[in-house]
Design a protein around this motif. Structure first.
Motif, PDB file in Angstrom:
ATOM      1  N   GLN A  40       0.850  -1.197   0.000  1.00  0.00           N
ATOM      2  CA  GLN A  40       0.000   0.000   0.000  1.00  0.00           C
ATOM      3  C   GLN A  40       0.882   1.243   0.000  1.00  0.00           C
ATOM      4  OE1 GLN A  40      -3.245   0.046   2.773  1.00  0.00           O
ATOM      5  NE2 GLN A  40      -4.162  -1.779   1.870  1.00  0.00           N
ATOM      6  N   ARG A  41       0.659   2.103  -0.982  1.00  0.00           N
ATOM      7  CA  ARG A  41       1.492   3.283  -1.165  1.00  0.00           C
ATOM      8  C   ARG A  41       0.667   4.558  -0.976  1.00  0.00           C
ATOM      9  NH1 ARG A  41       5.804   1.467  -4.650  1.00  0.00           N
ATOM     10  NH2 ARG A  41       6.037  -0.774  -4.222  1.00  0.00           N
ATOM     11  N   LEU A  42       1.384   5.663  -0.880  1.00  0.00           N
ATOM     12  CA  LEU A  42       0.756   6.983  -0.740  1.00  0.00           C
ATOM     13  C   LEU A  42       1.253   7.858  -1.889  1.00  0.00           C
ATOM     14  CD1 LEU A  42       0.399   9.117   2.486  1.00  0.00           C
ATOM     15  CD2 LEU A  42       1.360  10.138   0.415  1.00  0.00           C
ATOM     16  N   ILE A  68      -2.036   2.103  -4.631  1.00  0.00           N
ATOM     17  CA  ILE A  68      -2.092   3.362  -3.880  1.00  0.00           C
ATOM     18  C   ILE A  68      -3.349   3.358  -3.024  1.00  0.00           C
ATOM     19  CG2 ILE A  68      -2.353   5.874  -4.084  1.00  0.00           C
ATOM     20  CD1 ILE A  68      -0.818   5.557  -6.816  1.00  0.00           C
ATOM     21  N   SER A  69      -3.185   3.572  -1.715  1.00  0.00           N
ATOM     22  CA  SER A  69      -4.334   3.556  -0.812  1.00  0.00           C
ATOM     23  C   SER A  69      -4.660   4.941  -0.246  1.00  0.00           C
ATOM     24  CB  SER A  69      -4.089   2.590   0.354  1.00  0.00           C
ATOM     25  OG  SER A  69      -2.937   2.979   1.091  1.00  0.00           O
ATOM     26  N   GLN A  70      -3.735   5.906  -0.417  1.00  0.00           N
ATOM     27  CA  GLN A  70      -3.975   7.277   0.030  1.00  0.00           C
ATOM     28  C   GLN A  70      -3.453   8.241  -1.036  1.00  0.00           C
ATOM     29  OE1 GLN A  70      -3.201   8.072   4.480  1.00  0.00           O
ATOM     30  NE2 GLN A  70      -1.769   6.419   4.013  1.00  0.00           N
ATOM     31  N   LEU A  72      -2.893  12.420  -1.421  1.00  0.00           N
ATOM     32  CA  LEU A  72      -2.930  13.751  -0.828  1.00  0.00           C
ATOM     33  C   LEU A  72      -2.805  14.780  -1.944  1.00  0.00           C
ATOM     34  CD1 LEU A  72      -0.411  13.276   2.161  1.00  0.00           C
ATOM     35  CD2 LEU A  72      -2.792  12.547   1.980  1.00  0.00           C
ATOM     36  N   CYS A  98      -9.444   3.477  -1.694  1.00  0.00           N
ATOM     37  CA  CYS A  98      -8.452   4.560  -1.698  1.00  0.00           C
ATOM     38  C   CYS A  98      -9.065   5.876  -1.193  1.00  0.00           C
ATOM     39  CB  CYS A  98      -7.901   4.752  -3.104  1.00  0.00           C
ATOM     40  SG  CYS A  98      -6.655   6.058  -3.237  1.00  0.00           S
ATOM     41  N   PHE A 134       0.056  11.931   8.106  1.00  0.00           N
ATOM     42  CA  PHE A 134      -0.258  10.766   7.290  1.00  0.00           C
ATOM     43  C   PHE A 134       0.965   9.847   7.304  1.00  0.00           C
ATOM     44  CE2 PHE A 134      -2.640  14.361   5.781  1.00  0.00           C
ATOM     45  CZ  PHE A 134      -3.928  13.861   5.589  1.00  0.00           C
ATOM     46  N   CYS A 136       3.084   6.404   6.120  1.00  0.00           N
ATOM     47  CA  CYS A 136       3.289   5.415   5.067  1.00  0.00           C
ATOM     48  C   CYS A 136       4.620   4.718   5.337  1.00  0.00           C
ATOM     49  CB  CYS A 136       3.285   6.071   3.692  1.00  0.00           C
ATOM     50  SG  CYS A 136       3.416   4.883   2.342  1.00  0.00           S
TER      51      CYS A 136
END
Length: 315
Positions: A40-42, A68-70, A72, A98, A134, A136
């Motif tokens: 899971q990446r940001l 990608i889970s977040q 910004l 996401c 946040f 990661c």
């Protein structure tokens, strides 16, 4: 001219992926930043959504097992958020759940909601609060509210678990890797520059242009650039005041103050620009400085601009 790097490793678990949307204001394109090495990446910012190859670059970075889970968003401009709806429909790039985060303001209008329509309709859009963190993997991204370029603009202070890690500052369009940025509200913008100056980052990850890293004569180049941005605006202010102390062009000499048009001031302060788009941006910069000086009681205007009499004697 060298071909810009499309994928750049910044640090372990930090990659810059170029949005492939070059232009006079986006430079080589929008820099988007991918954090993490696990499943899971940001992602910070998404490009303009009009470049299919950009999504291929993300796939290349993620591989077959990661998503990608977040996401910004630094601010609402289309070259930063335009890719959101496309991304949310790509299950080989993002997770089904996401989450999308953007600082929401009362003046967010149709321009914003139309670009985030899928995130809104699927209840995936969330606010960002100042100082919100946040996580990661080994990186923490702390939101730093930095209005001025836009009312919703957020930067992110990126720190690792080790105290010896560098203090990376993801600046969006507050500070660029080359040149200067467009400003909407100058007083807020200057306050934001002073805020990040106090953070003392060791590296800048800008929304456009090259990453700013390293040291010169023992001083972090990141701090040199921030200090330079502040001095640049102060210099422009001094130049505008100097212009207002002289008679305007093609008019007879007047007492100490002449009446100046913004276009006339711009042609003196920015003598070397010719691109109509850049000229309009320069005129906007002059207007912002004049409005700031007016609020400080230094200049006044009706249709034209002049120094206030008492101010002229003190400057």
């Amino acid at each position: 001219m060298n071909k810009p790097t499309q994928i750049q490793q910044i640090a372990k678990g930090v990659v810059c992926v170029l949005g492939l949307n070059p232009g006079p204001f986006t430079l080589e394109g929008t820099n988007t930043y991918l954090f993490g090495e696990g499943k899971q990446r940001l992602l910070v910012d998404t490009g303009d959504g009009k470049q299919p190859k950009y999504f291929d670059l993300l796939r290349q970075c993620l591989g077959s097992d990661s998503r990608i889970s977040q996401i910004l968003l630094t601010h609402w401009h289309a070259d930063h958020i335009g890719g959101i709806d496309n991304l949310l429909a790509m299950n080989d790039i993002v997770t089904a759940e996401c989450s999308v985060f953007k600082h929401q303001t009362p003046i967010d209008g149709d321009d914003v909601s139309s670009q985030l329509s899928l995130a809104i309709s699927q209840n995936q859009l969330h606010d960002i609060a100042d100082r919100q963190v946040f996580a990661c993997e080994n990186w923490n991204l702390q939101a730093v509210y930095t209005p001025g370029h836009t009312d919703d603009h957020m930067s992110f202070l990126v720190t690792g678990e080790s105290k010896d890690e560098q203090r990376l500052l993801l600046t969006g369009d507050l500070v660029l890797g080359r040149g200067t940025t467009i400003v909407d509200k100058l007083t807020l913008y200057m306050d934001s520059l002073k805020r990040i100056q106090g953070i003392q980052p060791t590296m800048l990850l800008p929304g456009h242009g090259p990453v700013i890293s390293g040291r010169t004569d023992g001083v972090y180049n990141a701090m040199r650039v921030i200090d330079g941005y502040i001095e640049h605006r102060n210099m422009r202010e001094r130049q505008i005041i100097a212009v207002l102390k002289t008679p305007p062009p093609n008019k007879p000499p007047l007492p100490r103050n002449g009446d100046w048009k913004i276009e006339e001031i711009t042609s003196v302060v920015y003598p070397d620009i010719s691109d109509p788009q850049i000229i309009r941006a320069a005129q906007n910069n002059v207007r912002l400085h004049l409005e700031k000086l007016e609020a400080e009681g230094i200049v006044e205007h009706r249709d034209l601009w002049r120094l206030k009499e008492k101010s002229a004697d003190l400057i």
